[in-house]
Enzyme design. Structure first.
Site, mmCIF file in Angstrom:
data_model
loop_
_atom_site.group_PDB
_atom_site.id
_atom_site.type_symbol
_atom_site.label_atom_id
_atom_site.label_comp_id
_atom_site.label_asym_id
_atom_site.label_seq_id
_atom_site.Cartn_x
_atom_site.Cartn_y
_atom_site.Cartn_z
ATOM 1 N N GLU A 30 -3.687 -4.778 -6.107
ATOM 2 C CA GLU A 30 -4.777 -4.701 -7.072
ATOM 3 C C GLU A 30 -4.789 -5.963 -7.933
ATOM 4 O OE1 GLU A 30 -6.420 -1.942 -10.774
ATOM 5 O OE2 GLU A 30 -4.754 -1.231 -9.564
ATOM 6 N N ARG A 54 -2.676 8.778 -2.147
ATOM 7 C CA ARG A 54 -2.402 7.525 -1.473
ATOM 8 C C ARG A 54 -2.667 7.593 0.026
ATOM 9 N NH1 ARG A 54 0.105 2.901 -4.033
ATOM 10 N NH2 ARG A 54 1.287 1.815 -2.487
ATOM 11 N N ALA A 71 -6.247 5.650 10.709
ATOM 12 C CA ALA A 71 -7.244 6.721 10.746
ATOM 13 C C ALA A 71 -6.679 8.039 10.229
ATOM 14 C CB ALA A 71 -7.764 6.889 12.174
ATOM 15 N N HIS A 80 -6.808 12.072 5.775
ATOM 16 C CA HIS A 80 -6.157 12.835 4.703
ATOM 17 C C HIS A 80 -6.823 12.528 3.359
ATOM 18 C CE1 HIS A 80 -2.997 14.801 2.415
ATOM 19 N NE2 HIS A 80 -2.799 13.690 1.745
ATOM 20 N N MET A 85 -4.319 5.873 -6.383
ATOM 21 C CA MET A 85 -2.866 5.824 -6.284
ATOM 22 C C MET A 85 -2.271 7.218 -6.175
ATOM 23 S SD MET A 85 -2.258 2.614 -6.375
ATOM 24 C CE MET A 85 -0.615 2.241 -6.932
ATOM 25 N N ARG A 118 -10.760 13.655 -1.194
ATOM 26 C CA ARG A 118 -11.567 12.906 -2.151
ATOM 27 C C ARG A 118 -13.057 12.888 -1.833
ATOM 28 N NH1 ARG A 118 -9.508 13.227 -6.572
ATOM 29 N NH2 ARG A 118 -8.683 15.029 -5.499
#
Length: 549
Positions: free
Chosen positions: A404, A94, A493, A498, A91, A503
């Protein structure tokens, strides 16, 4: 309390995450078509069949020179199963749908009062706090015995400002006062009331207005926007992949055309009791009572409060009231169990509304009159509690991008995360410079044993509260963040690139990243699926330092 098999309630432990690509409309040709349409028009489709090397070069050029919008004309939806703490990281960084900062969100109080705030204001209040107009600078004047003079210093923000030594106290105090006058400060604090805000949302079956709690407000980065204007004068500025509710269901903003209709805030005449003759109402009541044994389980959940009750304490409730839509009065799909207290409150409210007449809030169709490009700027999104996961953006019903699993509406199963030996356990160094190294065998055994014991104890406490009749949304508070949850995440994409840049660690990355290993595992699996769909785009992403365009 529950119909879950006993074997499913024994804690189980996993060391991996799972990511499944459940649907997509994504290919390198989407990028090529979007890039060439401005120069080749309708012939851009024919251009896709030409020289593959030319196509590869165009994608690489777009990536290298940061032309991002052609990479947004695609969509991928993933089903992700991972520990809850992974989703909290998800989150924060995002990917996916978002709206402009000046978009007004409709908030609704418990008493039904409406007000509006821009989503940028909500983000600031949610994460940064509000100014209370009290001086933030501290410090003052002290005697410096070694120097034999007065010291003046001020703490402003997070830094100490040394103002010098002075022969007398008055001069030092004057220096402090002058600094504070030139650098007025305000202190920020977070308002808990903001964290309790609810938005107006809509039941997607009945289109009647409801309330939903805000779970998070997210800043999503600078992105290309389009502006949609409707016949009633409403405007929505969003990314092309943000989902908008239409009379035919959910549709991406970029797929809408002039003449299509979107659903927007509106009203409809309030149903009247006089519309349903007493004899017909009695007949419907008899038919409904005949369905109790068949449609209510021996132990079932109230669809209004979520608690479990024996059948004897439950009634069958018309989700859409009989006076609201007579055509659904004998529809089994419109019947749901409700406990006696909730059923009495709901029935009394429906009768009071019917007697008052007037209008009620309901989403109505609003035709689009124009769609145009609207530049790039910082964007935001909301995460909204279920079951509907939608909110009003400038009066138009839009969806939040993550669904979720909810512990309010279903009993959570005891599947927990325990890292295996490949997970490095020991952190060395200081923040920003630290590295993780292998743990010892003793540390690995300790982590496994302590985690499994604490998980089992927490889940036993969760089950004990459910058995005592405590609501799921209260009982779930004892469950740890190592519990596995699941969600659907939709992105394009560009937004996925990003996310991957932030990450995942990679030797080709120009900008180093230090993600938590568990969310990196999710990113790696998403990247694997994406690379199969868009190999040229993926190769260009790597060749240009893994920086999103």
């Amino acid at each position: 309390m529950t119909d879950t098999p006993a074997d499913d309630l024994k804690p189980s432990f996993r060391s991996d995450v799972s990511v499944e690509l459940v649907k997509h409309s994504a290919a390198d040709s989407d990028v090529l078509w979007a890039a060439r349409v401005s120069t080749a028009g309708e012939q851009s489709l024919e251009e896709l069949q030409k020289d593959p090397e030319r196509s590869k070069g165009l994608i690489n050029y777009l990536m290298r020179d940061r032309h991002g919008s052609p990479f947004e004309h695609n969509s991928m939806t993933f089903f992700i199963s991972a520990p809850i703490f992974v989703f909290r990281e998800f989150m924060r960084h995002r990917v996916g749908w978002c709206v402009a900062g000046d978009t007004e969100i409709t908030l609704e109080s418990e008493a039904g009062r409406l007000r509006r705030r821009t989503i940028a204001e909500l983000y600031e209040l949610w994460h940064l706090g509000v100014e209370d107009r009290l001086p933030h600078s501290a410090g003052g004047v002290t005697w410096h015995s070694r120097a034999g003079k007065w010291t003046a210093q001020v703490r402003h923000g997070e830094k100490n400002q040394y103002l010098g030594l002075y022969e007398n106290r008055e001069a030092a105090e004057s220096a402090v006062a002058e600094y504070r006058e030139l650098h007025p400060g305000t202190r920020l604090h977070k308002l808990e009331s903001v964290r309790r805000n609810h938005v107006r949302c809509y039941d997607e079956e009945t289109l009647l207005a409801r309330r939903a709690r805000i779970v998070d407000v997210i800043e999503s980065g600078v992105k290309q926007l389009i502006r949609i204007t409707t016949e009633s004068g409403k405007t929505l500025r969003s990314t092309v992949d943000h989902a908008v509710l239409t009379p035919e269901g959910w549709c991406k903003a970029g797929e809408l055309v002039v003449g299509d209709a979107v659903l927007a805030e509106g009203t409809t005449p309030r149903p009247s009791e006089a519309q349903v003759p007493p004899s017909l109402r009695r007949g419907i009541g008899v038919w409904t009572s005949m369905q109790r044994e068949r449609l209510i389980k021996e132990t079932d959940s109230c669809h209004l409060c979520g608690r479990d009750f024996p059948r004897a304490e439950l009634a069958l409730d018309h989700v859409v009231p009989v006076a609201g839509d007579l055509t659904q009065a004998l529809d089994e799909r419109n019947l749901a169990p409700a406990c006696e207290p909730c059923h009495a409150v709901k029935s009394a409210g429906e009768q009071a509304q019917a007697q008052r007449g007037g209008e009620i809030a309901k989403a109505v169709a609003d035709r689009i009159v124009s769609i145009e490009q609207d530049g790039e700027e910082m964007t935001y999104d909301l995460s909204v509690e279920g079951p509907w996961h939608n909110f009003l953006a400038n009066g138009i019903v839009v969806h939040n991008s993550y669904n979720e699993e909810s512990g309010r509406y279903r009993e959570l199963l005891p599947h927990f995360y325990v890292p295996d030996e490949s997970r490095k356990l020991v952190q060395e160094g200081r923040p920003g410079k630290y590295v993780f190294v292998e743990g010892t065998q003793a540390q690995q055994e300790l982590v496994g044993r302590v985690m499994e014991d604490s998980y089992a104890h927490a889940y036993e406490a969760y089950q004990e509260m459910l058995a005592a009749g405590v609501a799921r949304e209260v009982a779930r508070a004892v469950l740890p963040v190592g519990l596995f949850s699941s969600m659907y995440a939709t992105c394009n994409a560009r937004s996925l690139m990003h996310f991957l840049g932030l990450r995942t660690q990679h030797e080709l990355a120009k900008v180093p990243s230090f993600p938590q290993r568990e969310i990196e595992m999710v990113g790696e699996r998403m990247e694997t699926e994406w690379a199969k769909l868009m190999p040229l785009t993926h190769a260009a992403f790597n060749a240009n330092g893994r920086v999103a365009p």
